[in-house]
Design a protein around this motif. Structure first.
Motif, PDB file in Angstrom:
ATOM      1  N   ILE A   1       0.828  -1.210   0.000  1.00  0.00           N
ATOM      2  CA  ILE A   1       0.000   0.000   0.000  1.00  0.00           C
ATOM      3  C   ILE A   1       0.862   1.260   0.000  1.00  0.00           C
ATOM      4  CG2 ILE A   1      -1.666   1.338   1.359  1.00  0.00           C
ATOM      5  CD1 ILE A   1      -2.777  -1.240   2.426  1.00  0.00           C
ATOM      6  N   THR A   2       0.394   2.258  -0.733  1.00  0.00           N
ATOM      7  CA  THR A   2       0.886   3.624  -0.574  1.00  0.00           C
ATOM      8  C   THR A   2      -0.299   4.407  -0.032  1.00  0.00           C
ATOM      9  OG1 THR A   2       2.486   3.445  -2.369  1.00  0.00           O
ATOM     10  CG2 THR A   2       1.802   5.669  -1.736  1.00  0.00           C
ATOM     11  N   GLY A   3      -0.106   5.048   1.109  1.00  0.00           N
ATOM     12  CA  GLY A   3      -1.205   5.782   1.736  1.00  0.00           C
ATOM     13  C   GLY A   3      -0.736   6.501   2.985  1.00  0.00           C
ATOM     14  N   TYR A   4      -1.695   7.018   3.725  1.00  0.00           N
ATOM     15  CA  TYR A   4      -1.396   7.764   4.947  1.00  0.00           C
ATOM     16  C   TYR A   4      -1.280   6.828   6.141  1.00  0.00           C
ATOM     17  CZ  TYR A   4      -2.819  12.027   2.467  1.00  0.00           C
ATOM     18  OH  TYR A   4      -2.924  13.055   1.595  1.00  0.00           O
ATOM     19  N   VAL A   5      -0.355   7.156   7.042  1.00  0.00           N
ATOM     20  CA  VAL A   5      -0.310   6.478   8.342  1.00  0.00           C
ATOM     21  C   VAL A   5      -1.446   7.092   9.157  1.00  0.00           C
ATOM     22  CG1 VAL A   5       1.023   6.066  10.449  1.00  0.00           C
ATOM     23  CG2 VAL A   5       2.194   6.127   8.233  1.00  0.00           C
ATOM     24  N   ILE A   6      -2.425   6.264   9.516  1.00  0.00           N
ATOM     25  CA  ILE A   6      -3.607   6.745  10.244  1.00  0.00           C
ATOM     26  C   ILE A   6      -3.452   6.521  11.742  1.00  0.00           C
ATOM     27  CG2 ILE A   6      -6.109   6.470  10.516  1.00  0.00           C
ATOM     28  CD1 ILE A   6      -5.289   7.792   7.864  1.00  0.00           C
ATOM     29  N   GLU A   7      -2.782   5.437  12.115  1.00  0.00           N
ATOM     30  CA  GLU A   7      -2.538   5.144  13.531  1.00  0.00           C
ATOM     31  C   GLU A   7      -1.142   4.571  13.687  1.00  0.00           C
ATOM     32  OE1 GLU A   7      -5.439   3.123  15.996  1.00  0.00           O
ATOM     33  OE2 GLU A   7      -6.984   3.520  14.475  1.00  0.00           O
ATOM     34  N   LYS A   8      -0.572   4.802  14.878  1.00  0.00           N
ATOM     35  CA  LYS A   8       0.726   4.228  15.231  1.00  0.00           C
ATOM     36  C   LYS A   8       0.617   3.678  16.643  1.00  0.00           C
ATOM     37  CE  LYS A   8       5.639   5.313  15.646  1.00  0.00           C
ATOM     38  NZ  LYS A   8       6.680   6.337  15.480  1.00  0.00           N
TER      39      LYS A   8
ATOM     40  N   GLY B   1       3.195  -1.165  15.675  1.00  0.00           N
ATOM     41  CA  GLY B   1       2.330  -1.348  14.521  1.00  0.00           C
ATOM     42  C   GLY B   1       1.948  -0.034  13.881  1.00  0.00           C
ATOM     43  N   LEU B   2       1.702  -0.077  12.574  1.00  0.00           N
ATOM     44  CA  LEU B   2       1.290   1.094  11.812  1.00  0.00           C
ATOM     45  C   LEU B   2       0.067   0.739  10.977  1.00  0.00           C
ATOM     46  CD1 LEU B   2       4.791   2.061  10.378  1.00  0.00           C
ATOM     47  CD2 LEU B   2       3.561   3.308  12.168  1.00  0.00           C
ATOM     48  N   LEU B   3      -0.974   1.565  11.049  1.00  0.00           N
ATOM     49  CA  LEU B   3      -2.136   1.404  10.189  1.00  0.00           C
ATOM     50  C   LEU B   3      -1.973   2.351   9.009  1.00  0.00           C
ATOM     51  CD1 LEU B   3      -4.939   0.287   9.508  1.00  0.00           C
ATOM     52  CD2 LEU B   3      -5.906   2.083  10.981  1.00  0.00           C
ATOM     53  N   VAL B   4      -1.881   1.783   7.812  1.00  0.00           N
ATOM     54  CA  VAL B   4      -1.723   2.563   6.585  1.00  0.00           C
ATOM     55  C   VAL B   4      -2.952   2.319   5.723  1.00  0.00           C
ATOM     56  CG1 VAL B   4      -0.309   2.951   4.525  1.00  0.00           C
ATOM     57  CG2 VAL B   4       0.793   2.353   6.701  1.00  0.00           C
ATOM     58  N   ILE B   5      -3.551   3.423   5.214  1.00  0.00           N
ATOM     59  CA  ILE B   5      -4.750   3.328   4.384  1.00  0.00           C
ATOM     60  C   ILE B   5      -4.555   4.158   3.123  1.00  0.00           C
ATOM     61  CG2 ILE B   5      -7.252   3.702   4.259  1.00  0.00           C
ATOM     62  CD1 ILE B   5      -7.399   3.377   7.272  1.00  0.00           C
ATOM     63  N   GLU B   6      -4.952   3.562   1.983  1.00  0.00           N
ATOM     64  CA  GLU B   6      -4.898   4.269   0.701  1.00  0.00           C
ATOM     65  C   GLU B   6      -5.739   5.542   0.759  1.00  0.00           C
ATOM     66  OE1 GLU B   6      -4.866   1.110  -2.880  1.00  0.00           O
ATOM     67  OE2 GLU B   6      -6.747   1.233  -1.773  1.00  0.00           O
ATOM     68  N   ASN B   7      -5.498   6.437  -0.203  1.00  0.00           N
ATOM     69  CA  ASN B   7      -6.345   7.611  -0.366  1.00  0.00           C
ATOM     70  C   ASN B   7      -6.778   7.682  -1.834  1.00  0.00           C
ATOM     71  OD1 ASN B   7      -4.349   9.100  -1.913  1.00  0.00           O
ATOM     72  ND2 ASN B   7      -3.262   9.374   0.007  1.00  0.00           N
ATOM     73  N   ASP B   8      -7.478   8.727  -2.211  1.00  0.00           N
ATOM     74  CA  ASP B   8      -7.986   8.831  -3.588  1.00  0.00           C
ATOM     75  C   ASP B   8      -6.870   8.795  -4.627  1.00  0.00           C
ATOM     76  OD1 ASP B   8     -10.596   8.880  -2.740  1.00  0.00           O
ATOM     77  OD2 ASP B   8     -10.839  11.050  -2.930  1.00  0.00           O
TER      78      ASP B   8
ATOM     79  N   THR C   1      -3.857   7.307  -4.362  1.00  0.00           N
ATOM     80  CA  THR C   1      -3.060   6.074  -4.372  1.00  0.00           C
ATOM     81  C   THR C   1      -3.912   4.811  -4.480  1.00  0.00           C
ATOM     82  OG1 THR C   1      -3.062   5.895  -1.947  1.00  0.00           O
ATOM     83  CG2 THR C   1      -1.288   7.181  -2.960  1.00  0.00           C
ATOM     84  N   LYS C   2      -5.222   4.963  -4.566  1.00  0.00           N
ATOM     85  CA  LYS C   2      -6.137   3.825  -4.604  1.00  0.00           C
ATOM     86  C   LYS C   2      -5.812   2.927  -5.791  1.00  0.00           C
ATOM     87  CE  LYS C   2     -10.911   3.266  -3.471  1.00  0.00           C
ATOM     88  NZ  LYS C   2     -11.943   3.053  -4.435  1.00  0.00           N
ATOM     89  N   THR C   3      -5.750   1.614  -5.542  1.00  0.00           N
ATOM     90  CA  THR C   3      -5.326   0.681  -6.585  1.00  0.00           C
ATOM     91  C   THR C   3      -6.469  -0.048  -7.277  1.00  0.00           C
ATOM     92  OG1 THR C   3      -5.023  -1.037  -4.903  1.00  0.00           O
ATOM     93  CG2 THR C   3      -3.083   0.247  -5.521  1.00  0.00           C
TER      94      THR C   3
ATOM     95  N   GLU D   1      -7.856   0.111   0.439  1.00  0.00           N
ATOM     96  CA  GLU D   1      -6.990  -0.881   1.065  1.00  0.00           C
ATOM     97  C   GLU D   1      -6.493  -0.316   2.394  1.00  0.00           C
ATOM     98  OE1 GLU D   1      -6.218  -4.015  -0.028  1.00  0.00           O
ATOM     99  OE2 GLU D   1      -7.655  -3.659  -1.643  1.00  0.00           O
ATOM    100  N   ALA D   2      -6.545  -1.140   3.430  1.00  0.00           N
ATOM    101  CA  ALA D   2      -6.122  -0.730   4.771  1.00  0.00           C
ATOM    102  C   ALA D   2      -5.361  -1.896   5.388  1.00  0.00           C
ATOM    103  CB  ALA D   2      -7.329  -0.368   5.621  1.00  0.00           C
TER     104      ALA D   2
END
Length: 185
Positions: free
Chosen positions: A29-36, A42-49, A51-53, A60-61
């Motif tokens: 995934i390429t996206g923002y780190v939403i939680e750490k 652990g890191l929660l990474v979620i796509e954005n508009d 980088t959405k695949t 994708e999260a």
């Protein structure tokens, strides 16, 4: 006979080496780190508009848990520590394990690269800081998972579009680039 034994031994060694390291690193995934989560590392990474695949409405999260030998790099390719990664940063991730079948899913992290950050054209609040303000606001007002869809620097504010995990409720926020004040529009 000696040549045949040597050839057999060479084949055996080569196949042994090939099977001992069958992990294939793939960009995930390429996206923002939403939680750490510093305790669980652990890191929660979620796509954005941007980088959405896929074409679906789902983003994708993934929760990433770094392998012991995981590599972390800044946008210039310099190695950094896990501690330097912050919520709100845009990152690209790599993994050698398949994703778990959940949402958000989870996987081992083998590599993470922090992407370049955007600055607001007038004021100096960067994209990461604006997203941090948005996430803090959204966490205090909503409780069904946060997806940052986009972040755009305007004249004197950041406009952040967000949604929940079910994509049922879109929220548009303006973050004052000088004060950090958040308001829904």
């Amino acid at each position: 006979m000696k040549k045949a034994f040597t050839l057999f031994l060479a084949i055996l060694l080569m196949s042994g080496c090939a099977t001992s390291n069958n992990e294939v690193e793939r960009q995930t995934i390429t996206g923002y780190v939403i939680e750490k989560d510093t305790e669980k590392k652990g890191l929660l990474v979620i796509e954005n508009d941007e980088t959405k695949t896929n074409d679906s409405t789902n983003y994708e999260a993934e929760w990433y848990f770094p392998k012991e030998e995981a590599v972390f790099q800044d946008s210039k390719g310099n190695n950094i520590s896990f501690d330097k990664i912050e919520v709100g940063q845009m990152v690209s991730t790599w993994s050698t394990t398949p994703s778990a079948q959940s949402y958000p899913s989870s996987a081992e992290l083998s590599k993470l690269v922090i992407n370049d950050e955007s600055k607001n054209p007038i004021n100096q609040m960067d994209e990461k800081k604006a997203i941090q303000h948005a996430i803090n606001y959204l966490k205090s007002n909503y409780d069904n998972g946060i997806i940052i869809k986009s972040a755009n620097g305007q004249k004197d504010y950041w406009q952040i579009k967000a949604t929940d995990y079910d994509n049922e409720e879109e929220t548009i926020l303006q973050i004052n680039a000088q004060t950090g004040e958040v308001k829904e529009v």
